[in-house]
Structure formats: C-alpha cells, structure tokens
Design a protein around this motif. Structure first.
Motif, short mmCIF file in Angstrom:
data_model
loop_
_atom_site.label_atom_id
_atom_site.label_comp_id
_atom_site.label_asym_id
_atom_site.label_seq_id
_atom_site.Cartn_x
_atom_site.Cartn_y
_atom_site.Cartn_z
N ILE A 22 -32.70 -10.39 49.68
CA ILE A 22 -31.91 -9.80 48.58
C ILE A 22 -32.77 -9.69 47.31
CG2 ILE A 22 -29.79 -10.01 47.19
CD1 ILE A 22 -29.27 -9.63 50.20
N ARG A 23 -33.63 -10.70 47.07
CA ARG A 23 -34.55 -10.59 45.94
C ARG A 23 -35.54 -9.46 46.15
NH1 ARG A 23 -35.70 -14.98 42.74
NH2 ARG A 23 -34.45 -16.85 43.06
N LEU A 25 -34.97 -6.79 47.75
CA LEU A 25 -34.23 -5.55 47.48
C LEU A 25 -34.18 -5.27 45.98
CD1 LEU A 25 -31.41 -5.82 50.16
CD2 LEU A 25 -32.73 -3.74 49.65
N GLN A 26 -33.99 -6.32 45.17
CA GLN A 26 -33.94 -6.13 43.71
C GLN A 26 -35.29 -5.58 43.20
OE1 GLN A 26 -32.10 -10.18 43.40
NE2 GLN A 26 -31.10 -9.30 41.61
N MET A 28 -37.44 -3.85 45.00
CA MET A 28 -37.56 -2.47 45.47
C MET A 28 -36.81 -1.50 44.54
SD MET A 28 -37.02 -2.87 49.61
CE MET A 28 -37.48 -1.18 50.09
N VAL A 29 -35.60 -1.88 44.15
CA VAL A 29 -34.79 -1.02 43.28
C VAL A 29 -35.45 -0.91 41.90
CG1 VAL A 29 -32.57 -0.86 42.07
CG2 VAL A 29 -32.63 -1.37 44.52
N VAL A 38 -34.79 1.36 50.98
CA VAL A 38 -33.82 0.39 50.48
C VAL A 38 -32.72 0.19 51.52
CG1 VAL A 38 -32.19 -0.17 48.63
CG2 VAL A 38 -34.33 1.02 48.07
N VAL A 42 -31.34 -3.14 53.43
CA VAL A 42 -29.93 -3.56 53.36
C VAL A 42 -29.39 -3.79 54.78
CG1 VAL A 42 -27.58 -2.90 52.67
CG2 VAL A 42 -29.49 -2.44 51.13
N TYR B 4 -30.54 6.94 43.86
CA TYR B 4 -29.69 6.00 43.12
C TYR B 4 -30.14 5.85 41.67
CZ TYR B 4 -33.61 2.96 44.34
OH TYR B 4 -34.88 2.46 44.50
N LYS B 8 -28.88 2.96 38.92
CA LYS B 8 -29.81 1.85 39.13
C LYS B 8 -29.27 0.52 38.59
CE LYS B 8 -34.69 0.90 38.33
NZ LYS B 8 -36.03 1.51 38.20
N LYS B 12 -28.36 -2.82 40.77
CA LYS B 12 -28.97 -4.13 40.49
C LYS B 12 -27.91 -5.21 40.24
CE LYS B 12 -32.68 -4.29 37.87
NZ LYS B 12 -33.59 -3.91 36.73
N LEU B 15 -26.61 -6.26 43.57
CA LEU B 15 -27.58 -7.11 44.29
C LEU B 15 -27.63 -8.51 43.69
CD1 LEU B 15 -30.45 -4.57 45.00
CD2 LEU B 15 -29.17 -5.87 46.71
N GLU B 19 -26.90 -11.90 45.62
CA GLU B 19 -27.82 -13.05 45.59
C GLU B 19 -27.04 -14.31 45.21
OE1 GLU B 19 -31.28 -12.71 42.96
OE2 GLU B 19 -31.58 -14.89 43.17
N LEU B 49 -22.68 -6.18 51.03
CA LEU B 49 -23.89 -5.43 51.41
C LEU B 49 -23.52 -4.08 52.01
CD1 LEU B 49 -26.28 -8.05 53.01
CD2 LEU B 49 -26.85 -6.51 51.13
N SER B 53 -24.44 -0.38 50.71
CA SER B 53 -25.14 0.61 51.54
C SER B 53 -24.42 1.96 51.49
CB SER B 53 -25.27 0.11 52.97
OG SER B 53 -24.02 0.14 53.63
N LEU B 56 -25.39 3.64 48.23
CA LEU B 56 -26.76 4.16 48.31
C LEU B 56 -26.83 5.40 49.19
CD1 LEU B 56 -28.66 0.75 48.74
CD2 LEU B 56 -28.82 2.28 46.75
#
Lengths: 93, 93, 93, 93
Positions: A22-23, A25-26, A28-29, A38, A42, B4, B8, B12, B15, B19, B49, B53, B56
């Motif tokens: 999940i971190r 993913l953050q 990446m975003v 992404v 997910v 996205y 954004k 975030k 996410l 987390e 999640l 998805s 996204l």
C-alpha cells in the motif's frame, strides 16, 4: 488465544508485506505512475488480502468452530452462523 | 499525466486510509483480537481496495483509453487489450 | 450489430455449456450428491459465467466504446460511464 | 442425506431460476441484445449462483462439518480442510 494463535507471526509478516504494497502504491501515485501499473499493484494487494483471509478462516474453522461444534448446543450453532456470515462477507468482497 | 491526474489527492487519501486499515489489522493481531473481528476488517480493506480500483479504471477509460480510441489505429487496439487484461485481473482478484 | 456480433456463435456455445452445468447441478441435487461436490460445480459454473463476461466486455470495449470514443462528445462520455458501471457490477458479483 | 437435505426443494427452485436466466441470456444473444444488457444479466446470474453457494456452504457447515467436529479426530480435521478448500474456490470464483 484466537484461532490464528499458532500462526500469529506468519499473519503479521503477511500484513507487513501488504502494508508495504500500500505504501508502494502511494509512491507510485506520487510519481504519476501509469494507471495500468497502479491497477496491477492494487490487484496484487487485493489478492494478498484475500489469501490472508483464507488462512484466517481456515484457522478459525480448525480451532474456534471445531471446538464449539465438539461442545454442541447453542454455542455451536452460533459459531457456525457467525462463520457463515464471515464467509459471505469474503465472497462478496 | 496519468488518467487519475485530476483525482490524485483523492486517490492518495484513499490509499492512506487503506494503509491505516492494514496497520489497524496489525494492532488487532498483536492484541489477539477474535478471528471474526479480524476477518471483518480484512473484508473492509479488500472492499476499499476494490472500490479504489474501480475509480482508477473509470479514470483510465475516460482519459487514456478514450484518447487512444479517438486517435484510432494500433495504439487504440493495444490500449483496449491492455484495459481488458486489467479488468480480468480485477474480476479475478 | 452488438459488440459480440463476430463472436455470436462462440458466446452461444459458452451459454449452452453453462446451461448444461446448471442442469447437471439439478441432477446432482436430485441424487443427493455430497455438498462439496455440488459446491465445486457451482464454483465451476460461476467461473464460466465470469469468463464469458470478460469476453463480452472486451468485445464491447473493442467495438461499441472504441467507436463512440472515436466520435467523441457526450456519446463517448456516456458509453464510458456505462462501461464503468458494468465493470463495477462484474467486480462486485 | 447431504447438508442441504432439508432445503432440497429450495435449492432446486434456485437452480431452475438460474437455468431460466441462462436460457434468457441465450435468447438475448440470439436477438442481438445490447452488450451492456447482456452483461447485466450475466452479473445477475453470477450473483444468484454465488448466493446459492453461500446457502449450500452454510448447510454444509451446520450439518456435515458440525457432526464431524462433534466426533473429533481425523475425520473432523479432514472435513474442515475440505470445507476450507471449498471456501477458497468460492472466494476465488
């Protein structure tokens, strides 16, 4: 002790790995990664959570439900109804 | 800019919330929480999640795929094949 | 012509096979087949439907959505919103 | 008698209804129905199968697994391993 008592360390390792996903993913975003990349991550994190849920459910059936069923009576019925409801949540999530 | 791009910050926030759910799960396991309570939280994180998805994917179709399709040709075909493969991963995860 | 127009026969063959699986399930239940064997067949039929839905979605994106996106404007936006809603139904089913 | 023994008629009614949905899908495809309408019906049939699987699993846990667990020993362990494997197939389908 919960049903996953004997697997507690393994469960925690899986959760830490999922937290890492999940971190990731953050990050990446933050870096404007491509949507499909992404989405692939997910899906991977979702599969990891699903796989963890199957381990936890197996532990729960093997210990908590099996013990309640061995005792029988209302507690057994209640544990099985509770497990069925949790299975329904997994299947629908 | 990824599909996205306009969402954004919202992505975030989602996410970070997920987390938080995974960290909460680690605390629950540390404190020997009851299996079913852990499983309920795992289902909630999985649903979060899955919901991310879908956001996204909608952004990806609305921007990246729509633009490629407007151009047409091989790039369009490729983007659609790539989106279909990502949809298959979501449906199977 | 719908998006699956070129695959119509293949789609019909898949549906006939799924119908056969559902009839097979009715026979199994009639003959008091073991729960797990029935559940295995239910999972197989579910997977077959899921797999069909991915074929139909790919055809829809490749034809209907791609053509609408090439035209652009409101019709394109609408087709993509409609596809996203259908993807959400697949992911949640 | 299988776990669904007491619900046999209800299970058969559900299966006949699902068979009707699959036949309806064949008619829709024959008549070149719009992709999204076909996909909506595929999702509905998938949900109906999933819902049936949850009924069957609850019956199986309440009867077959509960009885084996009450007896204990190897048979109990085996029944629970078998149920966990079936739950995994459901979650992944």
């Amino acid at each position: 002790m919960p049903g996953y008592g004997d697997n507690k360390e393994a469960v925690k390792v899986r959760l830490r790995r999922i937290e890492g996903q999940i971190r990731g993913l953050q990050r990446m975003v933050d870096e404007d990664a491509y949507c499909i990349d992404v989405l692939t991550q997910v899906s991977a994190a979702t599969k990891a959570l699903q796989s963890l849920s199957l381990v936890l459910m197996d532990d729960h059936l093997s210990h908590c439900v099996a013990e309640a069923a061995a005792e029988g009576g209302k507690v057994a019925d209640q544990k099985i109804a509770e497990a069925s409801a949790a299975i329904a949540r997994l299947v629908k999530s």
